[in-house]
Design an enzyme around this catalytic site. Structure first.
Site, PDB file in Angstrom:
ATOM      1  N   GLN A 125      72.171  30.911  62.615  1.00 37.31           N
ATOM      2  CA  GLN A 125      72.672  30.301  63.216  1.00 37.31           C
ATOM      3  C   GLN A 125      70.624  28.935  63.487  1.00 37.31           C
ATOM      4  O   GLN A 125      70.113  30.103  64.077  1.00 37.31           O
ATOM      5  CB  GLN A 125      72.628  29.818  64.801  1.00 37.31           C
ATOM      6  CG  GLN A 125      73.280  28.652  65.265  1.00 37.31           C
ATOM      7  CD  GLN A 125      73.361  29.100  66.974  1.00 37.31           C
ATOM      8  OE1 GLN A 125      73.343  29.624  67.645  1.00 37.31           O
ATOM      9  NE2 GLN A 125      74.289  27.914  67.772  1.00 37.31           N
ATOM     10  N   GLY A 126      70.640  28.044  62.875  1.00 41.36           N
ATOM     11  CA  GLY A 126      69.319  27.885  62.727  1.00 41.36           C
ATOM     12  C   GLY A 126      69.208  26.866  63.643  1.00 41.36           C
ATOM     13  O   GLY A 126      68.772  25.802  63.264  1.00 41.36           O
ATOM     14  N   SER A 128      67.446  26.562  66.822  1.00 41.94           N
ATOM     15  CA  SER A 128      66.222  25.983  67.769  1.00 41.94           C
ATOM     16  C   SER A 128      64.628  26.339  67.184  1.00 41.94           C
ATOM     17  O   SER A 128      64.713  27.006  65.866  1.00 41.94           O
ATOM     18  CB  SER A 128      65.673  27.547  69.332  1.00 41.94           C
ATOM     19  OG  SER A 128      67.174  27.781  69.585  1.00 41.94           O
ATOM     20  N   GLU A 243      80.484  27.391  70.043  1.00 44.02           N
ATOM     21  CA  GLU A 243      80.379  28.460  70.948  1.00 44.02           C
ATOM     22  C   GLU A 243      79.662  28.735  72.567  1.00 44.02           C
ATOM     23  O   GLU A 243      80.010  29.620  73.102  1.00 44.02           O
ATOM     24  CB  GLU A 243      78.516  28.275  70.428  1.00 44.02           C
ATOM     25  CG  GLU A 243      77.865  29.229  70.858  1.00 44.02           C
ATOM     26  CD  GLU A 243      75.990  29.331  70.651  1.00 44.02           C
ATOM     27  OE1 GLU A 243      75.490  28.382  69.980  1.00 44.02           O
ATOM     28  OE2 GLU A 243      75.092  30.648  70.503  1.00 44.02           O
ATOM     29  N   ASN A 357      71.890  27.758  81.199  1.00 39.78           N
ATOM     30  CA  ASN A 357      72.886  27.233  82.008  1.00 39.78           C
ATOM     31  C   ASN A 357      72.401  25.724  83.436  1.00 39.78           C
ATOM     32  O   ASN A 357      73.161  25.514  83.541  1.00 39.78           O
ATOM     33  CB  ASN A 357      73.233  28.149  83.216  1.00 39.78           C
ATOM     34  CG  ASN A 357      74.187  29.738  82.555  1.00 39.78           C
ATOM     35  OD1 ASN A 357      75.128  29.412  81.843  1.00 39.78           O
ATOM     36  ND2 ASN A 357      74.342  30.104  83.187  1.00 39.78           N
ATOM     37  N   GLU A 358      71.338  25.400  82.939  1.00 47.25           N
ATOM     38  CA  GLU A 358      70.538  24.852  83.998  1.00 47.25           C
ATOM     39  C   GLU A 358      70.780  23.606  83.070  1.00 47.25           C
ATOM     40  O   GLU A 358      71.283  22.536  83.403  1.00 47.25           O
ATOM     41  CB  GLU A 358      69.012  24.848  83.702  1.00 47.25           C
ATOM     42  CG  GLU A 358      68.067  25.938  84.722  1.00 47.25           C
ATOM     43  CD  GLU A 358      68.075  26.762  84.207  1.00 47.25           C
ATOM     44  OE1 GLU A 358      68.609  26.837  82.551  1.00 47.25           O
ATOM     45  OE2 GLU A 358      67.579  27.787  85.296  1.00 47.25           O
TER      46      GLU A 358
END
Ligand SMILES: Cc1cc2nc3c(=O)[nH]c(=O)nc-3n(C[C@H](O)[C@H](O)[C@H](O)COP(=O)(O)OP(=O)(O)OC[C@H]3O[C@@H](n4cnc5c(N)ncnc54)[C@H](O)[C@@H]3O)c2cc1C
Length: 374
Positions: A125-126, A128, A243, A357-358
């Site tokens: 998975q690209g 970031s 996801e 989570n933020e």
């Protein structure tokens, strides 16, 4: 919601349970985040495929069994209960494939899905980049028009098992930087293409499970654009929803950990941790009920959307709680290498990957609760 299993569903559960009981490797495979462990997991993936258990909910023409969403959940429950290996094909099976079903052309589905099912193409998975994690729309890797396709240049990071995969799906900028998410396109890239360099690096637990991917003028044909040019954000959000929500985080995994926690408490517990063990176990059951409710809604035509963020908060914090409770039960022994300490380290990553989570709390606040943006 009616939770009575039909005779067909019961038969499906029995068939899955029997096959898994006869085939799950024992002792368990080494970590799939090492090169040797990955190879062992790949052999397992191919065994799953040969018996048509690798993608149960897909149509038969692509290697599946045409199983319903309920049957898929049953399979997942049995899979984790049997202690079967983690799926190293998860990016292809659970993230890219649902996106291909929704946005792919007939040609792309016919070409790519059977190879994902058979664990021939292994997807990384690209998303970031060094300066684009939570703020994914800031990404700088770009694609420039070329004859018959595109030329890709940029730098992706944190790609899970990228060093062992054969392909990468990701977002690239096809318009101006200040257009942010409105100028992105979703590309499918073979990692052996000229101009691609993959460099693996270690995770917190020492496994070499991460990679950086450098792209230097890599040619990708038009056939490997997924969805419309400039519409990559919309396509990527479908992948991200998978996801965070249902397809990657079925409750079976956490129910299994909760059962293991109960066993541990019976073995080593003094009674001092009874409440925490019981609460962690109840939370795992609650996650299952939450999921069953979501499946009922989806089966009734409901789109999950931002609710996937609620699921993500729930499963990631639950996983930390389950492992923290185990660490308390084990006392200093929790520091020694073993499945609980490994699981504990990995659970710490849950609140980070699939979007921190933020960020999920921001999404819940703004999109589900309608609170004002800050
Ligand atoms: C185990 C693991 C596997 C991963 N696998 C992959 C993979 O396969 N492919 C891939 O592309 N990526 C992968 N990632 C990367 C992951 O998606 C990013 O780490 C994540 O999106 C956070 O981005 P960042 O690390 O750049 O942190 P940053 O975005 O720099 O965030 C740092 C901190 O600031 C907080 N923050 C940032 N912006 C805000 C805001 N607006 N409001 C409130 N808080 C904010 C964040 O929540 C976080 O706590 C993986 C990560 C882990 C840990």
């Amino acid at each position: 919601m009616d939770l009575t299993w039909s005779p067909e569903e019961e038969a499906f559960r029995r068939a899955a349970r029997e096959w898994l009981a006869a085939h799950v490797p024992s002792p368990p495979l080494p970590s799939g985040d090492t090169r040797a462990g990955f190879a062992a997991h790949l052999a397992w993936e191919r065994e799953l495929f040969a018996a048509r258990w690798s993608v149960v909910s897909w149509p038969e023409e692509y290697g599946g069994r045409g199983a319903s969403l309920w049957e898929w959940l049953i399979f997942e429950e049995e899979y984790h209960r049997a202690g079967a290996p983690a799926r190293v094909t998860q990016n292809g099976v659970f993230l890219l494939a649902p996106t291909l079903f929704r946005f792919g052309t007939a040609e792309q589905r016919a070409r790519l899905l059977p190879r994902i099912a058979a664990a021939e193409d292994l997807w990384a998975q690209g998303w970031s980049e060094p300066e684009a994690g939570s703020d994914l729309a800031a990404l700088r890797s770009r694609a420039v028009r070329a004859d018959g396709g595109w030329r890709l240049t940029g730098h992706k990071t944190w790609t899970t098992r990228g060093a062992f995969c054969t392909h990468l799906f990701g977002l690239f900028r096809t318009g101006p930087q200040d257009a942010r998410h409105r100028a992105l396109t979703y590309f499918l890239v073979p990692l052996d293409a000229p101009g691609v360099t993959v460099r693996g690096f270690q995770r917190l637990d020492g496994d070499e499970g991460f990679a950086e991917v450098f792209l230097d003028d890599v040619f990708v044909p038009d056939a490997d654009v997924l969805g419309e040019v400039g519409q990559g954000w919309t396509v990527a959000m479908a992948t991200t929803g998978s996801e965070r929500g249902l397809t990657l985080r079925s409750p079976g995994r956490f129910l299994h950990t909760a059962e293991r926690l109960l066993e541990l408490a019976r073995e080593v517990g003094s009674g001092a941790h009874r409440d925490r063990v019981a609460q962690a176990w109840i939370d795992a059951q609650a996650y299952q009920w939450f999921t069953l409710e979501q499946v009922t809604a989806i089966a009734g035509g409901h789109e999950v959307g931002a609710e996937a963020s609620l699921a993500k908060l729930f499963w990631s914090e639950l996983d930390v709680r389950l492992h923290e409770t185990a660490a308390e039960l084990l006392g200093p022994e929790a520091e020694l290498a073993g499945p609980w300490s490994k699981g504990f380290l990995f659970s710490l990553a849950g609140p980070i990957y699939a979007g921190t989570n933020e960020i999920q709390r921001n999404i819940v606040a703004e999109r589900l609760l309608g609170l004002p943006r800050r």
